[in-house]
Design a protein around this motif. Structure first.
Motif, PDB file in Angstrom:
ATOM      1  N   LEU A 166       0.825  -1.209   0.000  1.00  0.00           N
ATOM      2  CA  LEU A 166       0.000   0.000   0.000  1.00  0.00           C
ATOM      3  C   LEU A 166       0.856   1.255   0.000  1.00  0.00           C
ATOM      4  CD1 LEU A 166      -2.771  -1.063   2.545  1.00  0.00           C
ATOM      5  CD2 LEU A 166      -3.106  -0.617   0.101  1.00  0.00           C
ATOM      6  N   ALA A 167       1.961   1.225   0.733  1.00  0.00           N
ATOM      7  CA  ALA A 167       2.864   2.377   0.769  1.00  0.00           C
ATOM      8  C   ALA A 167       3.499   2.607  -0.597  1.00  0.00           C
ATOM      9  CB  ALA A 167       3.938   2.160   1.830  1.00  0.00           C
ATOM     10  N   ARG A 171      -1.238   4.397  -1.504  1.00  0.00           N
ATOM     11  CA  ARG A 171      -2.649   4.172  -1.210  1.00  0.00           C
ATOM     12  C   ARG A 171      -2.991   4.473   0.245  1.00  0.00           C
ATOM     13  NH1 ARG A 171      -5.092   0.054  -4.231  1.00  0.00           N
ATOM     14  NH2 ARG A 171      -6.998   0.466  -3.059  1.00  0.00           N
ATOM     15  N   LEU A 172      -1.995   4.754   1.075  1.00  0.00           N
ATOM     16  CA  LEU A 172      -2.255   4.996   2.483  1.00  0.00           C
ATOM     17  C   LEU A 172      -2.780   6.416   2.705  1.00  0.00           C
ATOM     18  CD1 LEU A 172       0.914   3.287   3.981  1.00  0.00           C
ATOM     19  CD2 LEU A 172      -1.430   2.418   4.039  1.00  0.00           C
ATOM     20  N   LEU A 173      -3.805   6.539   3.518  1.00  0.00           N
ATOM     21  CA  LEU A 173      -4.395   7.844   3.796  1.00  0.00           C
ATOM     22  C   LEU A 173      -3.368   8.760   4.458  1.00  0.00           C
ATOM     23  CD1 LEU A 173      -6.999   9.587   3.858  1.00  0.00           C
ATOM     24  CD2 LEU A 173      -7.411   8.654   6.151  1.00  0.00           C
ATOM     25  N   GLY A 174      -3.241   9.976   3.930  1.00  0.00           N
ATOM     26  CA  GLY A 174      -2.303  10.935   4.489  1.00  0.00           C
ATOM     27  C   GLY A 174      -2.764  12.350   4.233  1.00  0.00           C
ATOM     28  N   PRO A 175      -2.009  13.341   4.695  1.00  0.00           N
ATOM     29  CA  PRO A 175      -2.403  14.739   4.530  1.00  0.00           C
ATOM     30  C   PRO A 175      -2.643  15.132   3.069  1.00  0.00           C
ATOM     31  CG  PRO A 175      -0.570  14.549   6.061  1.00  0.00           C
ATOM     32  CD  PRO A 175      -0.743  13.200   5.439  1.00  0.00           C
ATOM     33  N   GLU A 176      -1.906  14.515   2.157  1.00  0.00           N
ATOM     34  CA  GLU A 176      -2.026  14.877   0.743  1.00  0.00           C
ATOM     35  C   GLU A 176      -2.538  13.723  -0.108  1.00  0.00           C
ATOM     36  OE1 GLU A 176       1.764  16.294  -0.472  1.00  0.00           O
ATOM     37  OE2 GLU A 176       1.804  17.948   0.973  1.00  0.00           O
ATOM     38  N   LEU A 177      -2.993  12.635   0.521  1.00  0.00           N
ATOM     39  CA  LEU A 177      -3.444  11.464  -0.225  1.00  0.00           C
ATOM     40  C   LEU A 177      -4.832  11.043   0.242  1.00  0.00           C
ATOM     41  CD1 LEU A 177      -0.207   9.251  -0.229  1.00  0.00           C
ATOM     42  CD2 LEU A 177      -1.145  10.548  -2.146  1.00  0.00           C
ATOM     43  N   PRO A 182      -5.684   1.000   6.567  1.00  0.00           N
ATOM     44  CA  PRO A 182      -5.654  -0.466   6.513  1.00  0.00           C
ATOM     45  C   PRO A 182      -6.427  -1.071   7.683  1.00  0.00           C
ATOM     46  CG  PRO A 182      -3.459   0.455   6.203  1.00  0.00           C
ATOM     47  CD  PRO A 182      -4.341   1.577   6.650  1.00  0.00           C
ATOM     48  N   GLY A 183      -7.168  -2.117   7.388  1.00  0.00           N
ATOM     49  CA  GLY A 183      -7.938  -2.814   8.415  1.00  0.00           C
ATOM     50  C   GLY A 183      -7.747  -4.309   8.308  1.00  0.00           C
TER      51      GLY A 183
END
Length: 347
Positions: A166-167, A171-177, A182-183
């Motif tokens: 994912l990294a 695909r990982l949720l972030g300030p600009e993404l 992940p679950g």
């Protein structure tokens, strides 16, 4: 066509180690999104079961989630050893994790259910895997190839391999993404062939699957052809014509790609959808559950409709559950379940 009966269910998620506790926590708005600091990836939020030591492999985490979900299932409905039991299990698409998961789960299933007829069938279809497993089990039950079917899915995106992937894919949720949290989770249903039992938790009315050619792993815009076709098939089924779903649950991850896909398919199948239109997504409380999404959301939905928050309206009881999901590789599925309310089950 007669419908298969749902006898019991079990689930394990970061919110609870049973279907009932997970459903109650999700409905209450409880989340388990924690920041993790893994040397292989940037600090990221994830939704994971804290009882499993951090750093375990995808197969190890998936096996432990499965073990707990199956314990919950057996408590909800003890199995009759005289019945012919077969198993269909949905797992992630990606190798090498899928190979290791299959090996681990096969050993555990045969140990937990000595009377299992043949080896379990694994469907490597990501978020569409549970629906493929459900459709295959329904066909087998209707053909009387088995008496009972164990159907479910398990996955963990919180293990080192999936997290690193994912990294890499950003695909990982972030300030600009606009990515995912992940679950992980596991859930299983126990189904019976038509006519075998007189009481059940619910009835599987219909299940449909399709393959989306314009899936997330290619560049063309998704026109939601597969999800549209799946919803249309549910609408056309003789058991559901003219009925709306009372509760719609989806495996959406929070990424715009899936929101747009559902919106497009919804507009082409409005008569099937709840009115007013509302839905509950996996991402709201559990993050991206991967292949486990469809099974977990189905188990939660069965809990919610069996224990309504308010008395049902006599003329229109809230009892029709629809769950849908789409994988990154284009495996799409959905199902409609007639739920037995708590009041009906006690009669």
């Amino acid at each position: 066509m007669s419908a298969a009966s749902i006898l019991g269910m079990g689930a394990c998620t970061p919110l609870g180690v049973t279907a009932a506790s997970s459903a109650a926590a999700f409905r209450a708005g409880i989340v388990r999104f924690r920041e993790i600091d893994d040397s292989a990836v940037e600090p990221v939020r994830a939704s994971y079961l804290s009882q499993i030591p951090w750093g375990r492999s995808c197969a190890e985490r998936t096996l432990e989630l499965t073990r707990r979900a199956l314990l919950d299932l057996v408590r909800s409905f003890p199995l009759d050893s005289a019945s012919r039991l077969a198993a269909w299990i949905g797992i992630a698409e990606s190798e090498p994790e899928a190979v290791a998961v299959e090996r681990a789960l096969t050993g555990h299933l045969h140990a937990a259910f000595p009377g299992l007829v043949g080896p379990p069938t694994f469907l490597r279809h990501g978020r569409g895997a549970f629906f493929a497993a459900l459709a295959a089990a329904q066909r087998a039950l209707l053909a009387r190839d088995c008496d009972l079917a164990l159907v479910g899915a398990a996955d963990s995106l919180c293990a080192p391999g999936p997290l690193e992937r994912l990294a890499r894919e950003r695909r990982l949720l972030g300030p600009e993404l606009e990515g995912v949290i992940p679950g992980e989770g596991a859930a299983f249903l126990l189904l019976a062939r038509p006519g075998l039992v007189s009481r059940a938790r619910g009835t599987l009315l219909c299940c449909a699957t399709a393959r989306e050619p314009r899936h997330r792993r290619q560049d063309a815009p998704n026109t939601a052809e597969a999800l549209t076709a799946v919803f249309h098939e549910l609408r056309a089924d003789p058991t559901t014509q003219g009925r709306r779903a009372d509760l719609l649950l989806t495996c959406e991850t929070g990424e715009p790609f899936w929101t747009n896909e559902l919106a497009t398919a919804y507009l082409r199948n409005v008569p099937l959808m709840p009115e007013p239109f509302t839905r509950t997504t996996a991402a709201e409380g559990l993050g991206d559950l991967g292949a486990a999404g469809g099974a977990v959301m189905t188990a939660l939905g069965l809990c919610w409709l069996a224990r309504p928050l308010r008395p049902p309206v006599p003329e229109s009881p809230q009892s029709l559950l629809m769950v849908c999901g789409s994988s990154d590789d284009g495996h799409v599925g959905a199902c409609l379940i007639e739920c037995t309310t708590k009041e009906e089950a006690s009669r």
